[in-house]
Design an enzyme around this catalytic site. Structure first.
Site, PDB file in Angstrom:
ATOM      1  N   HIS A  16       0.768  -1.342  -0.228  1.00  0.00           N
ATOM      2  CA  HIS A  16      -0.008  -0.136   0.119  1.00  0.00           C
ATOM      3  C   HIS A  16       1.050   1.402  -0.124  1.00  0.00           C
ATOM      4  O   HIS A  16       2.024   1.435   0.325  1.00  0.00           O
ATOM      5  CB  HIS A  16      -0.875   0.012   1.209  1.00  0.00           C
ATOM      6  CG  HIS A  16      -0.408  -0.031   2.320  1.00  0.00           C
ATOM      7  ND1 HIS A  16       0.328   1.244   3.061  1.00  0.00           N
ATOM      8  CD2 HIS A  16      -0.139  -0.879   3.321  1.00  0.00           C
ATOM      9  CE1 HIS A  16       0.763   1.031   4.112  1.00  0.00           C
ATOM     10  NE2 HIS A  16       0.781  -0.407   4.503  1.00  0.00           N
ATOM     11  N   GLU A 101      -1.276  -7.350   7.963  1.00  0.00           N
ATOM     12  CA  GLU A 101       0.038  -6.897   8.495  1.00  0.00           C
ATOM     13  C   GLU A 101       0.280  -8.084   9.875  1.00  0.00           C
ATOM     14  O   GLU A 101      -0.810  -8.493  10.398  1.00  0.00           O
ATOM     15  CB  GLU A 101       0.174  -5.571   8.830  1.00  0.00           C
ATOM     16  CG  GLU A 101       1.422  -5.092   9.415  1.00  0.00           C
ATOM     17  CD  GLU A 101       2.603  -5.609   8.259  1.00  0.00           C
ATOM     18  OE1 GLU A 101       2.833  -6.614   8.239  1.00  0.00           O
ATOM     19  OE2 GLU A 101       3.165  -4.609   7.814  1.00  0.00           O
TER      20      GLU A 101
END
Length: 231
Positions: A16, A101
């Site tokens: 990202h 994550e």
């Protein structure tokens, strides 16, 4: 010299774009931090170069997308593909916690120096500094737990790609996620334990590529360079 691996399926690792915590270096796991305006520009710049018909990431050749549930990953997906393309590939897009994550636990929002100082105060790491790849995160995930969920995704990808190792059908896969987890994924892709040293960098908004050698699904590899002209 002919390209002996032409047509071999690929896996694109897309990090990202930049967030405020990316800039400061704070560990960002479950915290839902949005992209900065510059982070959106980073993703858009990558899109212009590599996404589109006949480009490196050709939507017509995608078989599946694994996307982290976090806002920063979702927004990256929206920038990479226009609304029409998102509708066309929507059935292949899977939002999954397996590619979220690393769970940082007590270390969420902290800097590496703060983590190490805190652990020292608690009597930990008397022989060497804290290393996430070996020590994991207090009240978060161990490296073994991270590897387990990543291996589930890798198994799914190999099932998708194994029948088409010579390019008989477009079965490229995209993963849109985060810095630590994508580097962990790359290690597991080639069979490394997460504690094995393999220094890697992946900038915000950047794209990494994995594939296979010799058109064999049991020979996973890094694809160190790609022709920017596409397929």
């Amino acid at each position: 010299m002919p390209d002996k691996d032409a047509g071999t399926p690929r896996v694109f690792l897309i990090r990202h774009g930049e967030t405020e915590w990316t800039i400061s270096g704070r560990y960002t796991g479950r915290s839902d931090i949005p992209l900065t305006p510059h982070g959106e520009e980073q993703v858009a710049a990558s899109r212009e170069v590599i996404v589109g018909p006949g480009k490196i990431i050709d939507p017509s050749r995608l078989a599946h997308l694994f996307i982290s549930p976090r806002t920063r990953a979702q927004r990256t997906f929206e920038i990479l593909f226009d609304e029409k393309t998102r509708k066309e590939i929507g059935a292949q897009a899977e939002i999954t916690e397996d590619i979220r994550e690393w769970e940082y636990g007590l270390y969420e929002g902290l800097l590496t120096a703060q983590i190490r100082a805190g652990r020292k105060e608690r009597g930990l790491d008397t022989e060497r500094p804290w290393n996430i790849w070996h020590d994991g995160c207090e009240e978060g995930e161990t490296a073994a737990e991270v590897a387990t969920r990543l291996d589930r995704i890798i198994s799914k990808i190999r099932e998708i790609q194994a029948p088409y190792m010579h390019g008989e059908k477009g079965v490229d896969v995209i993963i849109i996620a985060h810095g630590h987890i994508l580097r962990a994924f790359a290690k597991r892709w080639i069979g490394f334990e997460l504690g094995m040293r393999l220094p890697m960098m992946l900038e915000p908004g950047a794209v990494g590529v994995l594939s296979y050698e010799h058109h064999k699904v049991d020979e996973p590899a890094f694809l160190l360079g790609v022709n920017m002209g596409g397929t």
